[in-house]
Design a protein around this motif. Sequence first.
Motif, mmCIF file in Angstrom:
data_model
loop_
_atom_site.group_PDB
_atom_site.id
_atom_site.type_symbol
_atom_site.label_atom_id
_atom_site.label_comp_id
_atom_site.label_asym_id
_atom_site.label_seq_id
_atom_site.Cartn_x
_atom_site.Cartn_y
_atom_site.Cartn_z
ATOM 1 N N GLU A 26 0.841 -1.198 0.000
ATOM 2 C CA GLU A 26 0.000 0.000 0.000
ATOM 3 C C GLU A 26 0.876 1.248 0.000
ATOM 4 O O GLU A 26 1.872 1.339 0.729
ATOM 5 C CB GLU A 26 -0.888 -0.019 1.245
ATOM 6 C CG GLU A 26 -1.956 1.046 1.255
ATOM 7 C CD GLU A 26 -2.866 0.943 2.458
ATOM 8 O OE1 GLU A 26 -2.474 0.295 3.448
ATOM 9 O OE2 GLU A 26 -3.976 1.503 2.408
ATOM 10 N N GLY A 27 0.515 2.220 -0.854
ATOM 11 C CA GLY A 27 1.272 3.457 -0.957
ATOM 12 C C GLY A 27 2.378 3.436 -1.987
ATOM 13 O O GLY A 27 2.874 4.494 -2.377
ATOM 14 N N HIS A 86 0.053 5.288 -6.534
ATOM 15 C CA HIS A 86 0.025 5.092 -5.076
ATOM 16 C C HIS A 86 -1.084 4.089 -4.765
ATOM 17 O O HIS A 86 -2.235 4.473 -4.537
ATOM 18 C CB HIS A 86 -0.235 6.410 -4.358
ATOM 19 C CG HIS A 86 0.727 7.502 -4.704
ATOM 20 N ND1 HIS A 86 2.038 7.504 -4.276
ATOM 21 C CD2 HIS A 86 0.577 8.609 -5.468
ATOM 22 C CE1 HIS A 86 2.644 8.577 -4.748
ATOM 23 N NE2 HIS A 86 1.787 9.260 -5.482
ATOM 24 N N ALA A 87 -0.740 2.829 -4.794
ATOM 25 C CA ALA A 87 -1.755 1.790 -4.654
ATOM 26 C C ALA A 87 -2.403 1.823 -3.266
ATOM 27 O O ALA A 87 -1.742 2.065 -2.252
ATOM 28 C CB ALA A 87 -1.125 0.426 -4.895
ATOM 29 N N THR A 88 -3.697 1.590 -3.236
ATOM 30 C CA THR A 88 -4.444 1.468 -1.989
ATOM 31 C C THR A 88 -5.072 0.084 -1.927
ATOM 32 O O THR A 88 -5.118 -0.642 -2.926
ATOM 33 C CB THR A 88 -5.553 2.522 -1.884
ATOM 34 O OG1 THR A 88 -6.588 2.204 -2.829
ATOM 35 C CG2 THR A 88 -5.020 3.911 -2.169
ATOM 36 N N LEU A 89 -5.586 -0.273 -0.760
ATOM 37 C CA LEU A 89 -6.200 -1.592 -0.595
ATOM 38 C C LEU A 89 -7.369 -1.766 -1.555
ATOM 39 O O LEU A 89 -7.661 -2.880 -2.004
ATOM 40 C CB LEU A 89 -6.655 -1.779 0.849
ATOM 41 C CG LEU A 89 -5.544 -1.747 1.905
ATOM 42 C CD1 LEU A 89 -6.146 -1.907 3.308
ATOM 43 C CD2 LEU A 89 -4.508 -2.827 1.650
ATOM 44 N N ARG A 90 -8.041 -0.670 -1.889
ATOM 45 C CA ARG A 90 -9.189 -0.751 -2.793
ATOM 46 C C ARG A 90 -8.791 -0.992 -4.241
ATOM 47 O O ARG A 90 -9.662 -1.199 -5.090
ATOM 48 C CB ARG A 90 -10.027 0.521 -2.679
ATOM 49 C CG ARG A 90 -10.810 0.601 -1.377
ATOM 50 C CD ARG A 90 -11.829 1.711 -1.393
ATOM 51 N NE ARG A 90 -11.194 3.023 -1.360
ATOM 52 C CZ ARG A 90 -11.876 4.160 -1.319
ATOM 53 N NH1 ARG A 90 -13.187 4.159 -1.329
ATOM 54 N NH2 ARG A 90 -11.241 5.312 -1.275
ATOM 55 N N ASP A 91 -7.496 -0.937 -4.523
ATOM 56 C CA ASP A 91 -7.019 -1.252 -5.873
ATOM 57 C C ASP A 91 -6.853 -2.763 -6.084
ATOM 58 O O ASP A 91 -6.513 -3.201 -7.192
ATOM 59 C CB ASP A 91 -5.694 -0.543 -6.147
ATOM 60 C CG ASP A 91 -5.856 0.972 -6.260
ATOM 61 O OD1 ASP A 91 -4.966 1.696 -5.800
ATOM 62 O OD2 ASP A 91 -6.894 1.404 -6.804
ATOM 63 N N THR A 92 -7.061 -3.552 -5.050
ATOM 64 C CA THR A 92 -6.992 -5.004 -5.191
ATOM 65 C C THR A 92 -8.103 -5.461 -6.136
ATOM 66 O O THR A 92 -9.286 -5.220 -5.890
ATOM 67 C CB THR A 92 -7.150 -5.692 -3.831
ATOM 68 O OG1 THR A 92 -6.005 -5.380 -3.028
ATOM 69 C CG2 THR A 92 -7.277 -7.196 -3.982
ATOM 70 N N VAL A 101 -3.004 -5.806 -3.150
ATOM 71 C CA VAL A 101 -2.335 -4.729 -2.421
ATOM 72 C C VAL A 101 -2.403 -5.060 -0.935
ATOM 73 O O VAL A 101 -3.487 -5.323 -0.403
ATOM 74 C CB VAL A 101 -2.998 -3.364 -2.694
ATOM 75 C CG1 VAL A 101 -2.274 -2.264 -1.918
ATOM 76 C CG2 VAL A 101 -2.994 -3.064 -4.189
ATOM 77 N N PRO A 158 -1.245 -4.252 3.258
ATOM 78 C CA PRO A 158 -0.951 -3.105 4.149
ATOM 79 C C PRO A 158 0.548 -2.967 4.452
ATOM 80 O O PRO A 158 1.266 -3.962 4.485
ATOM 81 C CB PRO A 158 -1.729 -3.442 5.437
ATOM 82 C CG PRO A 158 -2.718 -4.463 5.036
ATOM 83 C CD PRO A 158 -2.124 -5.225 3.885
#
Lengths: 111, 112
Positions: free
Chosen positions: A14-15, A77-83, A109, A111
């Motif tokens: 993430e990030g 900037h990948a976030t968990l919702r990009d999974t 993605v 944490p």
Amino acid sequence: DAKTTQPPSMDCAEGRAANLPCNHSTISGNEYVYWYRQIHSQGPQYIIHGLKNNETNEMASLIITEDRKSSTLILPHATLRDTAVYYCIVRVVRNTDKLIFGTGTRLQVFP
Amino acid sequence: DGGITQSPKYLFRKEGQNVTLSCEQNLNHDAMYWYRQDPGQGLRLIYYSQIVNDFQKGDIAEGYSVSREKKESFPLTVTSAQKNPTAFYLCASSSDRNTEAFFGQGTRLTVV
């Protein structure tokens, strides 16, 4: 018809930036490259598309090689919702109009 | 809100029965498409229509039929001739060949 080849899965913290590669070595000159993503049991969501030049929008950047045989989708900037499952697609428009889907890359993605 | 609406979200039918899946769009798009998705697979094109009263077969049209009587609507009928109808069906639309296609949320059809 042009086909695309993607790695079956990738991980990203993430990030961090997620860089998803795609090969489309048989693409024709007037065929666009599209990227969609799909979260389980939902319809695919459009991300970005391009023909020759690199493209950027609020979601991602698309880098296409000069010979157009491959491309890379960048989520800065990948976030968990990009999974999701990410599909690199060639749109064939000669005598037809279809998006040719492969099996995609499952991006996880963490944490 | 503009978008594509597919209904119903889940559909159950007995083997041998025809079933019609609805797809409506209010985006004023000329082109509409039907795709099928099987578990762990990408999408495959069933039928597409670039204009009202015209449609073309995709890669897996056998056992399916469509109509395009109105610009907003592109219903798909899964006939009894389709050997493996259980799947996730997705409808999409686009304004032309060089712009993105927008997808509906899909209909999951189960034939028992």
